[in-house]
Design a protein around this motif. Structure first.
Motif, PDB file in Angstrom:
ATOM      1  N   THR A 101       0.827  -1.199   0.000  1.00 14.52           N
ATOM      2  CA  THR A 101       0.000   0.000   0.000  1.00 14.52           C
ATOM      3  C   THR A 101       0.867   1.258   0.000  1.00 14.52           C
ATOM      4  OG1 THR A 101      -1.765  -1.175   1.142  1.00 14.52           O
ATOM      5  CG2 THR A 101      -1.827   1.229   1.227  1.00 14.52           C
ATOM      6  N   TYR A 102       1.934   1.246   0.799  1.00 14.61           N
ATOM      7  CA  TYR A 102       2.842   2.391   0.818  1.00 14.61           C
ATOM      8  C   TYR A 102       3.481   2.589  -0.561  1.00 14.61           C
ATOM      9  CZ  TYR A 102       6.740   5.432   1.782  1.00 14.61           C
ATOM     10  OH  TYR A 102       7.627   6.465   1.742  1.00 14.61           O
ATOM     11  N   ARG A 103       3.952   1.504  -1.139  1.00 10.24           N
ATOM     12  CA  ARG A 103       4.599   1.601  -2.453  1.00 10.24           C
ATOM     13  C   ARG A 103       3.612   2.059  -3.523  1.00 10.24           C
ATOM     14  NH1 ARG A 103       7.586  -3.832  -3.615  1.00 10.24           N
ATOM     15  NH2 ARG A 103       8.215  -2.679  -5.464  1.00 10.24           N
ATOM     16  N   ILE A 104       2.376   1.575  -3.465  1.00  7.97           N
ATOM     17  CA  ILE A 104       1.354   1.963  -4.435  1.00  7.97           C
ATOM     18  C   ILE A 104       1.069   3.461  -4.334  1.00  7.97           C
ATOM     19  CG2 ILE A 104      -1.121   1.757  -4.940  1.00  7.97           C
ATOM     20  CD1 ILE A 104      -0.776  -1.276  -4.349  1.00  7.97           C
TER      21      ILE A 104
ATOM     22  N   GLN B 117       0.698  -1.461 -11.717  1.00  5.66           N
ATOM     23  CA  GLN B 117      -0.362  -2.437 -11.964  1.00  5.66           C
ATOM     24  C   GLN B 117      -0.002  -3.797 -11.387  1.00  5.66           C
ATOM     25  OE1 GLN B 117      -0.721  -2.116 -16.225  1.00  5.66           O
ATOM     26  NE2 GLN B 117      -2.323  -0.559 -16.077  1.00  5.66           N
ATOM     27  N   ARG B 118       1.262  -4.175 -11.472  1.00  8.72           N
ATOM     28  CA  ARG B 118       1.696  -5.446 -10.882  1.00  8.72           C
ATOM     29  C   ARG B 118       1.568  -5.425  -9.366  1.00  8.72           C
ATOM     30  NH1 ARG B 118       6.938  -6.403 -14.658  1.00  8.72           N
ATOM     31  NH2 ARG B 118       5.818  -7.308 -16.408  1.00  8.72           N
ATOM     32  N   LEU B 119       1.948  -4.303  -8.759  1.00  6.35           N
ATOM     33  CA  LEU B 119       1.830  -4.175  -7.303  1.00  6.35           C
ATOM     34  C   LEU B 119       0.378  -4.237  -6.849  1.00  6.35           C
ATOM     35  CD1 LEU B 119       4.304  -1.447  -6.027  1.00  6.35           C
ATOM     36  CD2 LEU B 119       4.137  -3.804  -5.309  1.00  6.35           C
ATOM     37  N   VAL B 120      -0.497  -3.590  -7.585  1.00  5.88           N
ATOM     38  CA  VAL B 120      -1.919  -3.624  -7.240  1.00  5.88           C
ATOM     39  C   VAL B 120      -2.444  -5.052  -7.342  1.00  5.88           C
ATOM     40  CG1 VAL B 120      -4.220  -2.859  -7.963  1.00  5.88           C
ATOM     41  CG2 VAL B 120      -2.343  -1.222  -7.838  1.00  5.88           C
ATOM     42  N   GLY B 121      -2.004  -5.786  -8.347  1.00  4.28           N
ATOM     43  CA  GLY B 121      -2.411  -7.183  -8.500  1.00  4.28           C
ATOM     44  C   GLY B 121      -1.890  -8.053  -7.363  1.00  4.28           C
ATOM     45  N   LYS B 122      -0.639  -7.841  -6.974  1.00  7.65           N
ATOM     46  CA  LYS B 122      -0.072  -8.590  -5.846  1.00  7.65           C
ATOM     47  C   LYS B 122      -0.844  -8.332  -4.568  1.00  7.65           C
ATOM     48  CE  LYS B 122       4.863  -9.111  -6.779  1.00  7.65           C
ATOM     49  NZ  LYS B 122       6.188  -8.738  -6.285  1.00  7.65           N
TER      50      LYS B 122
ATOM     51  N   MET C 269      -3.033 -10.963  -2.321  1.00  4.41           N
ATOM     52  CA  MET C 269      -2.748 -11.132  -0.899  1.00  4.41           C
ATOM     53  C   MET C 269      -4.006 -10.870  -0.074  1.00  4.41           C
ATOM     54  SD  MET C 269      -0.234 -11.943   1.150  1.00  4.41           S
ATOM     55  CE  MET C 269       1.231 -11.650   0.199  1.00  4.41           C
ATOM     56  N   LEU C 270      -4.784  -9.868  -0.450  1.00  6.06           N
ATOM     57  CA  LEU C 270      -6.036  -9.598   0.245  1.00  6.06           C
ATOM     58  C   LEU C 270      -7.036 -10.743   0.059  1.00  6.06           C
ATOM     59  CD1 LEU C 270      -6.459  -5.803  -0.487  1.00  6.06           C
ATOM     60  CD2 LEU C 270      -6.265  -6.845   1.768  1.00  6.06           C
ATOM     61  N   ASP C 271      -7.095 -11.305  -1.138  1.00  2.00           N
ATOM     62  CA  ASP C 271      -7.981 -12.448  -1.376  1.00  2.00           C
ATOM     63  C   ASP C 271      -7.575 -13.649  -0.530  1.00  2.00           C
ATOM     64  OD1 ASP C 271      -9.450 -10.980  -3.183  1.00  2.00           O
ATOM     65  OD2 ASP C 271      -8.468 -11.814  -4.956  1.00  2.00           O
ATOM     66  N   TYR C 272      -6.274 -13.881  -0.417  1.00  2.00           N
ATOM     67  CA  TYR C 272      -5.773 -14.971   0.426  1.00  2.00           C
ATOM     68  C   TYR C 272      -6.183 -14.756   1.873  1.00  2.00           C
ATOM     69  CZ  TYR C 272      -2.464 -17.448   3.390  1.00  2.00           C
ATOM     70  OH  TYR C 272      -1.913 -18.216   4.389  1.00  2.00           O
TER      71      TYR C 272
ATOM     72  N   ILE D 258      -8.274  -3.934   6.012  1.00  2.00           N
ATOM     73  CA  ILE D 258      -8.994  -3.012   5.132  1.00  2.00           C
ATOM     74  C   ILE D 258      -9.317  -1.717   5.880  1.00  2.00           C
ATOM     75  CG2 ILE D 258     -11.192  -2.657   3.917  1.00  2.00           C
ATOM     76  CD1 ILE D 258      -9.370  -4.408   2.370  1.00  2.00           C
ATOM     77  N   LYS D 259      -9.788  -1.864   7.111  1.00  2.00           N
ATOM     78  CA  LYS D 259     -10.170  -0.693   7.895  1.00  2.00           C
ATOM     79  C   LYS D 259      -8.955   0.140   8.283  1.00  2.00           C
ATOM     80  CE  LYS D 259     -12.824   0.604  11.954  1.00  2.00           C
ATOM     81  NZ  LYS D 259     -13.570   0.121  13.102  1.00  2.00           N
ATOM     82  N   GLU D 260      -7.882  -0.533   8.704  1.00  2.00           N
ATOM     83  CA  GLU D 260      -6.690   0.172   9.169  1.00  2.00           C
ATOM     84  C   GLU D 260      -5.993   0.942   8.059  1.00  2.00           C
ATOM     85  OE1 GLU D 260      -2.492  -0.915  11.408  1.00  2.00           O
ATOM     86  OE2 GLU D 260      -4.061  -2.412  11.241  1.00  2.00           O
ATOM     87  N   LEU D 261      -5.912   0.338   6.879  1.00  2.00           N
ATOM     88  CA  LEU D 261      -5.196   0.972   5.771  1.00  2.00           C
ATOM     89  C   LEU D 261      -6.091   1.870   4.912  1.00  2.00           C
ATOM     90  CD1 LEU D 261      -2.952  -2.007   4.624  1.00  2.00           C
ATOM     91  CD2 LEU D 261      -2.288  -0.023   5.956  1.00  2.00           C
ATOM     92  N   GLY D 262      -7.385   1.779   5.112  1.00  2.00           N
ATOM     93  CA  GLY D 262      -8.298   2.610   4.331  1.00  2.00           C
ATOM     94  C   GLY D 262      -8.399   2.181   2.886  1.00  2.00           C
ATOM     95  N   ILE D 263      -8.284   0.891   2.658  1.00  2.00           N
ATOM     96  CA  ILE D 263      -8.388   0.354   1.298  1.00  2.00           C
ATOM     97  C   ILE D 263      -9.856   0.085   1.006  1.00  2.00           C
ATOM     98  CG2 ILE D 263      -7.728  -1.536  -0.226  1.00  2.00           C
ATOM     99  CD1 ILE D 263      -5.344  -2.015   1.609  1.00  2.00           C
ATOM    100  N   ARG D 264     -10.270   0.379  -0.197  1.00  2.00           N
ATOM    101  CA  ARG D 264     -11.642   0.045  -0.580  1.00  2.00           C
ATOM    102  C   ARG D 264     -11.587  -1.080  -1.608  1.00  2.00           C
ATOM    103  NH1 ARG D 264     -12.540   2.521  -5.540  1.00  2.00           N
ATOM    104  NH2 ARG D 264     -11.037   4.130  -6.027  1.00  2.00           N
TER     105      ARG D 264
END
Length: 91
Positions: A35-38, A59-64, A68-71, A84-90
């Protein structure tokens, strides 16, 4: 490089979830680092719109991170929701 050793250690320590701060292999720590790198690459691309190599890397980082989130979602839904809540990812 934009990602110094101290910064990586800080990210891993913050997202270790009660484990050792040296646990760099946990999904939470890896997702936080991705997330930081993205966010860094996104800021770079705002000023350099024609940088195709960086765009492909982003795009590769977002896919990785997505994999990882799916896992994490398959293995432990509560940890997934916390990340998800801590990093604010939607999704």
């Amino acid at each position: 490089m934009y990602l110094y050793k101290e910064l990586k250690e800080e990210i891993f320590e913050k997202h270790s979830n009660g484990k050792q701060a040296t646990d760099t292999g946990s999904p939470e720590a890896q997702i936080a680092l991705f997330t930081y790198r993205i966010s860094h690459l996104t800021e770079h691309l705002k000023g350099n719109k024609k940088d195709a190599a960086t765009r492909m890397g982003l795009q590769r980082l977002v896919g990785k991170r997505r994999r990882m989130l799916d896992y994490l979602k398959r293995k432990d839904i509560e940890r997934y929701r916390a990340v998800i809540k801590e990093l604010g990812i939607r999704k």
